[in-house]
Motif scaffolding. Structure first.
Motif, PDB file in Angstrom:
ATOM      1  N   ASP A 108       0.843  -1.190   0.000  1.00  0.00           N
ATOM      2  CA  ASP A 108       0.000   0.000   0.000  1.00  0.00           C
ATOM      3  C   ASP A 108       0.884   1.248   0.000  1.00  0.00           C
ATOM      4  OD1 ASP A 108       0.832  -0.925   2.489  1.00  0.00           O
ATOM      5  OD2 ASP A 108      -0.637   0.293   3.556  1.00  0.00           O
ATOM      6  N   LYS A 109       1.268   1.698  -1.188  1.00  0.00           N
ATOM      7  CA  LYS A 109       2.142   2.868  -1.307  1.00  0.00           C
ATOM      8  C   LYS A 109       1.287   4.138  -1.408  1.00  0.00           C
ATOM      9  CE  LYS A 109       5.864   0.341  -3.657  1.00  0.00           C
ATOM     10  NZ  LYS A 109       6.173  -0.408  -2.523  1.00  0.00           N
ATOM     11  N   TRP A 110       0.786   4.606  -0.243  1.00  0.00           N
ATOM     12  CA  TRP A 110       0.005   5.826  -0.239  1.00  0.00           C
ATOM     13  C   TRP A 110       0.864   6.969  -0.752  1.00  0.00           C
ATOM     14  CZ3 TRP A 110      -2.014   5.339   5.477  1.00  0.00           C
ATOM     15  CH2 TRP A 110      -2.841   4.230   5.548  1.00  0.00           C
ATOM     16  N   VAL A 111       0.222   7.904  -1.442  1.00  0.00           N
ATOM     17  CA  VAL A 111       0.950   9.045  -2.004  1.00  0.00           C
ATOM     18  C   VAL A 111       0.767  10.258  -1.095  1.00  0.00           C
ATOM     19  CG1 VAL A 111       1.097  10.643  -3.931  1.00  0.00           C
ATOM     20  CG2 VAL A 111       0.770   8.202  -4.370  1.00  0.00           C
ATOM     21  N   GLY A 112       1.857  10.929  -0.823  1.00  0.00           N
ATOM     22  CA  GLY A 112       1.827  12.123   0.014  1.00  0.00           C
ATOM     23  C   GLY A 112       2.155  11.828   1.457  1.00  0.00           C
ATOM     24  N   LEU A 113       3.153  12.541   1.994  1.00  0.00           N
ATOM     25  CA  LEU A 113       3.529  12.354   3.387  1.00  0.00           C
ATOM     26  C   LEU A 113       2.567  13.114   4.294  1.00  0.00           C
ATOM     27  CD1 LEU A 113       7.428  12.707   3.197  1.00  0.00           C
ATOM     28  CD2 LEU A 113       6.000  10.683   2.838  1.00  0.00           C
ATOM     29  N   SER A 114       2.555  12.751   5.566  1.00  0.00           N
ATOM     30  CA  SER A 114       1.691  13.435   6.523  1.00  0.00           C
ATOM     31  C   SER A 114       2.201  14.851   6.763  1.00  0.00           C
ATOM     32  CB  SER A 114       1.663  12.663   7.850  1.00  0.00           C
ATOM     33  OG  SER A 114       2.910  12.777   8.518  1.00  0.00           O
ATOM     34  N   VAL A 115       1.294  15.713   7.186  1.00  0.00           N
ATOM     35  CA  VAL A 115       1.653  17.098   7.484  1.00  0.00           C
ATOM     36  C   VAL A 115       2.746  17.146   8.542  1.00  0.00           C
ATOM     37  CG1 VAL A 115       0.801  19.241   8.520  1.00  0.00           C
ATOM     38  CG2 VAL A 115      -0.566  18.055   6.787  1.00  0.00           C
ATOM     39  N   ASN A 116       2.634  16.298   9.549  1.00  0.00           N
ATOM     40  CA  ASN A 116       3.617  16.286  10.629  1.00  0.00           C
ATOM     41  C   ASN A 116       5.006  15.912  10.115  1.00  0.00           C
ATOM     42  OD1 ASN A 116       4.304  16.386  13.538  1.00  0.00           O
ATOM     43  ND2 ASN A 116       4.680  14.199  13.265  1.00  0.00           N
ATOM     44  N   THR A 117       5.074  14.898   9.251  1.00  0.00           N
ATOM     45  CA  THR A 117       6.353  14.462   8.701  1.00  0.00           C
ATOM     46  C   THR A 117       6.993  15.557   7.862  1.00  0.00           C
ATOM     47  OG1 THR A 117       5.656  12.140   8.688  1.00  0.00           O
ATOM     48  CG2 THR A 117       7.488  12.743   7.244  1.00  0.00           C
ATOM     49  N   ILE A 118       6.191  16.208   7.027  1.00  0.00           N
ATOM     50  CA  ILE A 118       6.710  17.286   6.184  1.00  0.00           C
ATOM     51  C   ILE A 118       7.249  18.425   7.051  1.00  0.00           C
ATOM     52  CG2 ILE A 118       6.101  19.056   4.492  1.00  0.00           C
ATOM     53  CD1 ILE A 118       4.030  17.084   3.373  1.00  0.00           C
ATOM     54  N   ASN A 119       6.515  18.781   8.087  1.00  0.00           N
ATOM     55  CA  ASN A 119       6.944  19.899   8.933  1.00  0.00           C
ATOM     56  C   ASN A 119       8.194  19.577   9.733  1.00  0.00           C
ATOM     57  OD1 ASN A 119       4.986  21.706   8.089  1.00  0.00           O
ATOM     58  ND2 ASN A 119       3.522  21.105   9.663  1.00  0.00           N
ATOM     59  N   ILE A 120       8.392  18.316  10.058  1.00  0.00           N
ATOM     60  CA  ILE A 120       9.639  17.918  10.723  1.00  0.00           C
ATOM     61  C   ILE A 120      10.822  18.152   9.791  1.00  0.00           C
ATOM     62  CG2 ILE A 120      10.970  15.917  11.529  1.00  0.00           C
ATOM     63  CD1 ILE A 120       8.377  14.848  12.742  1.00  0.00           C
ATOM     64  N   ARG A 121      10.662  17.790   8.519  1.00  0.00           N
ATOM     65  CA  ARG A 121      11.736  18.019   7.549  1.00  0.00           C
ATOM     66  C   ARG A 121      11.971  19.509   7.321  1.00  0.00           C
ATOM     67  NH1 ARG A 121      10.896  13.307   2.913  1.00  0.00           N
ATOM     68  NH2 ARG A 121      10.597  11.582   4.367  1.00  0.00           N
ATOM     69  N   LEU A 122      10.903  20.282   7.294  1.00  0.00           N
ATOM     70  CA  LEU A 122      11.040  21.720   7.110  1.00  0.00           C
ATOM     71  C   LEU A 122      11.714  22.371   8.312  1.00  0.00           C
ATOM     72  CD1 LEU A 122       7.629  22.719   5.474  1.00  0.00           C
ATOM     73  CD2 LEU A 122       9.839  22.352   4.362  1.00  0.00           C
ATOM     74  N   ARG A 123      11.436  21.873   9.481  1.00  0.00           N
ATOM     75  CA  ARG A 123      12.060  22.424  10.688  1.00  0.00           C
ATOM     76  C   ARG A 123      13.576  22.237  10.642  1.00  0.00           C
ATOM     77  NH1 ARG A 123       9.768  19.711  15.789  1.00  0.00           N
ATOM     78  NH2 ARG A 123      11.108  18.010  15.065  1.00  0.00           N
ATOM     79  N   THR A 124      13.999  21.036  10.211  1.00  0.00           N
ATOM     80  CA  THR A 124      15.430  20.783  10.073  1.00  0.00           C
ATOM     81  C   THR A 124      16.045  21.695   9.031  1.00  0.00           C
ATOM     82  OG1 THR A 124      15.135  18.456  10.682  1.00  0.00           O
ATOM     83  CG2 THR A 124      17.158  19.019   9.509  1.00  0.00           C
ATOM     84  N   LEU A 125      15.394  21.817   7.875  1.00  0.00           N
ATOM     85  CA  LEU A 125      15.922  22.648   6.800  1.00  0.00           C
ATOM     86  C   LEU A 125      15.936  24.122   7.202  1.00  0.00           C
ATOM     87  CD1 LEU A 125      17.011  22.627   3.927  1.00  0.00           C
ATOM     88  CD2 LEU A 125      14.664  22.831   3.090  1.00  0.00           C
ATOM     89  N   ARG A 126      14.949  24.553   7.954  1.00  0.00           N
ATOM     90  CA  ARG A 126      14.898  25.950   8.409  1.00  0.00           C
ATOM     91  C   ARG A 126      16.084  26.266   9.316  1.00  0.00           C
ATOM     92  NH1 ARG A 126      10.105  25.859   9.701  1.00  0.00           N
ATOM     93  NH2 ARG A 126       9.264  26.969   7.886  1.00  0.00           N
ATOM     94  N   THR A 127      16.412  25.353  10.208  1.00  0.00           N
ATOM     95  CA  THR A 127      17.561  25.546  11.102  1.00  0.00           C
ATOM     96  C   THR A 127      18.856  25.617  10.307  1.00  0.00           C
ATOM     97  OG1 THR A 127      16.409  24.317  12.847  1.00  0.00           O
ATOM     98  CG2 THR A 127      18.783  24.593  13.092  1.00  0.00           C
ATOM     99  N   MET A 128      18.988  24.747   9.312  1.00  0.00           N
ATOM    100  CA  MET A 128      20.196  24.734   8.490  1.00  0.00           C
ATOM    101  C   MET A 128      20.331  26.013   7.669  1.00  0.00           C
ATOM    102  SD  MET A 128      20.366  20.837   7.051  1.00  0.00           S
ATOM    103  CE  MET A 128      20.600  19.441   8.159  1.00  0.00           C
ATOM    104  N   CYS A 129      19.259  26.424   7.027  1.00  0.00           N
ATOM    105  CA  CYS A 129      19.319  27.619   6.173  1.00  0.00           C
ATOM    106  C   CYS A 129      19.643  28.859   6.985  1.00  0.00           C
ATOM    107  CB  CYS A 129      17.997  27.797   5.420  1.00  0.00           C
ATOM    108  SG  CYS A 129      17.766  26.618   4.071  1.00  0.00           S
TER     109      CYS A 129
END
Length: 349
Positions: A108-129
């Motif tokens: 079952d390869k659902w398409v699209g990550l959860s909002v929480n998962t995406i925001n975790i990645r954005l939080r990391t990228l925001r700190t790096m940038c």
């Protein structure tokens, strides 16, 4: 943008061939991986843990994979990141990214990550940038105007039903050492709400069998604060029995949880074993963190208060504790039947 052509970044005026200009040029031409290494070097100096470093590398790997497959950037430069590129990455994560792409055996390869998962990645990228812009690795902060993803509803953190727990525990063969150890570990997680890394790292010196208390050292705790966690007498007895039996098999060891070869049991090994158990029982989800969620929910349902629960599970923010204890519809109905003011009023008549 996105090509391998080197660019020239002019830093201080009239610097000539001084080391200052060379340093600025080198930073401005940093690849994404080189920028990541600079960030990690700084964070390691601050004392971040190896698991956190692994997460940094993993999140940048996801971004680099996207830039390569969707934009054709075989080598991405940190200075090439823009708000537009990052927003296109967010859109991809929301609408195209297979959710279980790397999960073994999943159909079952659902398409699209959860909002929480995406925001975790954005939080990391925001700190790096932010770090890269301040350190001169990039000319601008590409995340400065990029907002977190907002979901239509707050995602509930799943727990396990009482029936599910009964079924799971009944499936273990306690005559098998590894299965008995797994069952004891699950009982510990359900009794204390410990994180899985905290639980498998538990040593005999960190359990007080007279006070029925487990001590989580600061070097193990996620928030780097030592804390005491109450144990039920039954679970404390199980831990004592497991340690005594393990020492009989493998010799003296400070650890309570071992694999079948006498080595310290790991969180990763337990996750793998839970995944197999999930398939055997035909469950849709089963992970170590679900036991923590279940503890939080049941603690409140059994009359515990939110602030004590926050201390036990080591949440820095009580809003995190609230998120963990959202009730499903059945629990809401049960609580309403138990505490309805009208039912109490009618009983008095």
């Amino acid at each position: 943008m996105g090509t391998n052509t080197k660019r020239t970044f002019i830093g201080k005026r009239n610097a000539g061939s001084s080391g200052e200009q060379s340093k600025a040029t080198s930073s401005a031409n940093a690849t994404l991986n080189e920028a990541l290494d600079a960030f990690i070097h700084a964070k390691e100096a601050e004392g971040v843990r190896p698991r956190t470093v692994e997460n940094y590398r993993e999140h940048i790997r996801y971004l680099a994979d996207y830039l390569r497959t969707k934009h054709g950037w075989e080598t991405a430069y940190a200075n090439d990141l823009t708000p537009e590129i990052i927003r296109s990455y967010i859109k991809y994560l929301r609408t195209e990214k297979p959710r279980y792409e790397y999960a073994e055996g999943r159909k079952d390869k659902w398409v699209g990550l959860s909002v929480n998962t995406i925001n975790i990645r954005l939080r990391t990228l925001r700190t790096m940038c932010r770090f890269w812009a301040k350190e001169g690795v990039t000319e601008t902060n590409a995340m400065e105007t990029v907002k977190n993803v907002v979901g239509d509803t707050i995602e509930e953190v799943p727990g396990i039903s009482d029936e599910g727990i009964d079924r799971l525990l009944a499936s273990y063969d306690v005559n098998n050492f590894a299965e008995w150890r797994d069952k004891v570990l699950i009982m510990l997680l359900l009794d204390t709400g410990l994180r899985i890394t905290e639980a498998v790292s538990l040593t005999v010196d960190n359990v007080d069998y007279h006070l029925n208390t487990a001590y989580v050292p600061s070097q193990v705790a996620k928030n780097r604060r030592m804390r005491e966690v109450p144990l039920s007498r039954e679970v404390a007895k199980l831990l004592s029995q497991l340690h005594e039996e393990s020492c009989g098999y493998f010799g003296e060891s400070p650890f309570i949880f071992h694999n079948a070869y006498g080595e310290p049991f790991t969180a990763g090994a337990f996750r793998t074993r839970l995944n197999r158990r999930k398939k055997r029982l035909g469950l849709s989800r089963l992970s170590p963190h679900m036991f923590r969620h279940t503890f939080c929910r049941n603690y409140l349902l059994n009359g515990g208060d939110l602030f004590t629960l926050q201390k036990i599970v080591d949440h820095a923010d009580i809003d995190t504790t609230r998120k963990y204890v959202q009730m499903d519809d059945e629990h809401v109905r049960q609580q309403h039947n138990k505490y309805s003011p009208v039912r109490r009023l009618l009983k008095r008549k």
